[in-house]
Design an enzyme around this catalytic site. Structure first.
Site, PDB file in Angstrom:
ATOM      1  N   SER A  29       0.831  -1.205   0.000  1.00  0.00           N
ATOM      2  CA  SER A  29       0.000   0.000   0.000  1.00  0.00           C
ATOM      3  C   SER A  29       0.860   1.248   0.000  1.00  0.00           C
ATOM      4  O   SER A  29       1.960   1.258   0.546  1.00  0.00           O
ATOM      5  CB  SER A  29      -0.895  -0.007   1.247  1.00  0.00           C
ATOM      6  OG  SER A  29      -1.536   1.248   1.416  1.00  0.00           O
ATOM      7  N   TYR A  33      -1.341   0.003  10.359  1.00  0.00           N
ATOM      8  CA  TYR A  33      -1.650  -0.676   9.090  1.00  0.00           C
ATOM      9  C   TYR A  33      -0.489  -0.476   8.116  1.00  0.00           C
ATOM     10  O   TYR A  33       0.027  -1.449   7.542  1.00  0.00           O
ATOM     11  CB  TYR A  33      -2.955  -0.134   8.481  1.00  0.00           C
ATOM     12  CG  TYR A  33      -3.124  -0.507   7.042  1.00  0.00           C
ATOM     13  CD1 TYR A  33      -2.935   0.437   6.035  1.00  0.00           C
ATOM     14  CD2 TYR A  33      -3.448  -1.807   6.675  1.00  0.00           C
ATOM     15  CE1 TYR A  33      -3.070   0.095   4.710  1.00  0.00           C
ATOM     16  CE2 TYR A  33      -3.584  -2.161   5.345  1.00  0.00           C
ATOM     17  CZ  TYR A  33      -3.382  -1.198   4.361  1.00  0.00           C
ATOM     18  OH  TYR A  33      -3.498  -1.548   3.043  1.00  0.00           O
ATOM     19  N   LYS A  90       2.352  -3.306   6.566  1.00  0.00           N
ATOM     20  CA  LYS A  90       2.683  -3.536   5.160  1.00  0.00           C
ATOM     21  C   LYS A  90       4.184  -3.400   4.926  1.00  0.00           C
ATOM     22  O   LYS A  90       4.812  -4.213   4.237  1.00  0.00           O
ATOM     23  CB  LYS A  90       1.929  -2.551   4.269  1.00  0.00           C
ATOM     24  CG  LYS A  90       0.426  -2.783   4.211  1.00  0.00           C
ATOM     25  CD  LYS A  90       0.103  -4.130   3.586  1.00  0.00           C
ATOM     26  CE  LYS A  90      -1.389  -4.336   3.402  1.00  0.00           C
ATOM     27  NZ  LYS A  90      -1.690  -5.663   2.795  1.00  0.00           N
TER      28      LYS A  90
HETATM   29  C1  WQD Z   1      -9.938   9.394   0.213  1.00  0.00           C
HETATM   30  C2  WQD Z   1     -10.264  10.866   0.379  1.00  0.00           C
HETATM   31  C3  WQD Z   1     -10.585  11.516   2.673  1.00  0.00           C
HETATM   32  C4  WQD Z   1     -14.243   9.109   3.243  1.00  0.00           C
HETATM   33  C5  WQD Z   1      -6.972   4.612   2.531  1.00  0.00           C
HETATM   34  C6  WQD Z   1      -5.796   3.814   3.028  1.00  0.00           C
HETATM   35  C7  WQD Z   1      -5.071   3.186   1.864  1.00  0.00           C
HETATM   36  C8  WQD Z   1      -6.033   2.371   1.033  1.00  0.00           C
HETATM   37  C9  WQD Z   1      -7.151   3.279   0.544  1.00  0.00           C
HETATM   38  C10 WQD Z   1      -5.979   0.098   1.822  1.00  0.00           C
HETATM   39  C11 WQD Z   1      -9.539  11.515   1.562  1.00  0.00           C
HETATM   40  C12 WQD Z   1     -11.878  11.680   1.883  1.00  0.00           C
HETATM   41  C13 WQD Z   1     -13.114   9.698   2.694  1.00  0.00           C
HETATM   42  C14 WQD Z   1     -15.336   9.923   3.632  1.00  0.00           C
HETATM   43  C15 WQD Z   1     -14.125  11.861   2.897  1.00  0.00           C
HETATM   44  N1  WQD Z   1      -6.569   1.295   1.775  1.00  0.00           N
HETATM   45  N2  WQD Z   1     -13.058  11.047   2.513  1.00  0.00           N
HETATM   46  N3  WQD Z   1     -15.237  11.281   3.436  1.00  0.00           N
HETATM   47  O1  WQD Z   1      -7.533   7.529   3.244  1.00  0.00           O
HETATM   48  O2  WQD Z   1      -6.642   8.045   0.911  1.00  0.00           O
HETATM   49  O3  WQD Z   1      -6.518   5.712   1.776  1.00  0.00           O
HETATM   50  O4  WQD Z   1      -7.796   3.796   1.718  1.00  0.00           O
HETATM   51  O5  WQD Z   1      -5.043  -0.307   1.201  1.00  0.00           O
HETATM   52  O6  WQD Z   1      -4.054   2.342   2.364  1.00  0.00           O
HETATM   53  O7  WQD Z   1      -4.903   4.699   3.676  1.00  0.00           O
HETATM   54  O8  WQD Z   1      -8.726   6.675   1.180  1.00  0.00           O
HETATM   55  O9  WQD Z   1     -11.077   6.620   0.485  1.00  0.00           O
HETATM   56  O10 WQD Z   1     -10.544   6.789   2.963  1.00  0.00           O
HETATM   57  O11 WQD Z   1     -10.130   8.754   1.483  1.00  0.00           O
HETATM   58  O12 WQD Z   1     -14.064  13.104   2.739  1.00  0.00           O
HETATM   59  O13 WQD Z   1     -16.401   9.441   4.154  1.00  0.00           O
HETATM   60  O14 WQD Z   1     -11.656  11.009   0.651  1.00  0.00           O
HETATM   61  O15 WQD Z   1     -10.406  12.598   3.586  1.00  0.00           O
HETATM   62  O16 WQD Z   1      -9.223  12.851   1.197  1.00  0.00           O
HETATM   63  P1  WQD Z   1      -7.322   7.106   1.840  1.00  0.00           P
HETATM   64  P2  WQD Z   1     -10.191   7.140   1.562  1.00  0.00           P
END
Ligand code: WQD
Length: 335
Positions: free
Chosen positions: A124, A148, A152
């Site tokens: 990741s 997490y 990894k």
């Molecule tokens: C994306 C953007 C949030 C939810 C994580 C893990 C990564 C991988 C993917 C496993 C950000 C915003 C999100 C919500 C929001 N997972 N958001 N409201 O955090 O970039 O990555 O998931 O492998 O390892 O770290 O992904 O989809 O959670 O967030 O505003 O309800 O959407 O702040 O900017 P992230 P995400």
């Protein structure tokens, strides 16, 4: 050729089984169903026209793994099985290290015992931590900010050391940026249990009315519209990247790591605007406080994967959103 796919009924694992099948490999799915539905096996059968071999067991169960290597002529392993919620990992570090790290070591020990020396690992972008420069390439410093991400990176180190100690091993870590989208059939997609942590399933569940509205975690970041920017990559592009990696497992040696991303960034508001254009559905939202641990921008340099794996993402954000919507519309409650 039989390839073992741990976590093969999960989101990226199940889509990768489709790409493996299409490339002529025989996926043997190994999953403990802790975060996946057995119905995914039926969906895979509908898409691929055959039912893959399935073993319901935990990667930490050495005897079950040994039996699997006895029963099938496994020549390579794709290891997806892991807990993957960043916030949860902070609250339950020991569970994450036990499941993600210790069980991966068990898997590699049983591979060694069985004479299986080829491994592709689901890593990741969280191994990089807070971006020091952008886009992020594979030489970027590794400083995870949560258990997490550390889990990894620790598994990558185990792979690196195993390859150093055993010249006949080849191990490839694929560092995903933000996997989204669904198989174009609409029969398979991101199927989180409970309240989604990730943006895309939350968007599509809000669009179906299953959720009242999307909460955008902060609009005061140093980005064009203030909301977080990410490198969203279609899950089928990721799946095909794994096949490219498996294809190279028999022509290389040692440990290698590659970013799998598009190299393009999209903000939360960009996603919502594109989603409405693609689907005609406007997603209600309100701005709330930043989520702890979030970074402003995370975008990949995918140059090394293009050069070495001959892989690059081919599907754009519009396709990602349209495929996600088709899946969620077909299965508003998931499967
Ligand atoms: C994306 C953007 C949030 C939810 C994580 C893990 C990564 C991988 C993917 C496993 C950000 C915003 C999100 C919500 C929001 N997972 N958001 N409201 O955090 O970039 O990555 O998931 O492998 O390892 O770290 O992904 O989809 O959670 O967030 O505003 O309800 O959407 O702040 O900017 P992230 P995400």
């Amino acid at each position: 050729m039989d390839v073992l796919v741990t976590g093969g009924l999960g989101y990226v694992g199940s889509h990768t089984c489709i790409a493996l099948h299409q490339a002529g490999y025989r996926p043997v799915i190994y999953d403990n169903l802790s975060n996946a539905s057995i119905v995914v096996l039926d969906q895979l059968a509908k898409i691929c026209g055959k039912r893959f071999s399935f073993i319901q067991a935990d990667v930490g169960d050495a005897l079950a793994l040994r039996q699997c290597f006895t029963d099938f002529s496994i020549e390579a392993v794709l290891h997806f099985a892991a807990y993957k919620a960043v916030g949860e990992s902070t609250a339950q570090p020991l569970n994450y290290y036990q499941n993600n790290v210790c069980h991966s070591a068990t898997l590699m020990s049983e591979m060694q015992n069985a004479g299986v020396r080829r491994l592709v690992f689901s890593s990741s972008a969280t191994v990089y931590g807070v971006p020091q420069y952008l886009p992020i390439d594979e030489n970027h410093s590794k400083a995870p900010t949560n258990p997490y991400g550390w889990s990894k990176l620790m598994v990558e180190q185990i792979m690196r050391d195993q390859c150093s100690a055993n010249a006949d091993w080849l191990a490839i870590a694929l560092r995903y940026f933000n996997p989204v989208g669904a198989h174009p059939s609409g029969l398979l997609g991101e199927n989180p249990s409970g309240i989604p942590n990730n943006l895309m399933p939350y968007v599509t569940q809000t669009a179906t009315g299953h959720r009242e509205k999307l909460y955008i975690y902060g609009n005061d970041y140093d980005t064009p519209d203030g909301t977080g920017v990410r490198d969203y990559v279609h899950v089928m592009d990721l799946a095909e990247g794994h096949v490219q990696a498996v294809d190279r497992l028999f022509s290389e040696q040692g440990f290698h790591a590659f970013n799998l991303g598009t190299g393009n960034g999209a903000s939360v508001l960009d996603v919502l605007k594109e989603f409405e254009l693609v689907t005609g559905v406007s997603v209600p939202y309100s701005i709330t406080h930043r989520r702890p641990g979030d970074v402003a921008v995370s975008v990949a340099s995918p140059a090394l994967a293009r050069q070495v794996l001959e892989w690059h993402a081919q599907r754009d954000l519009k396709t990602m959103l349209g495929d996600s919507w088709r899946w969620q519309s077909n299965y508003p409650e998931g499967i």
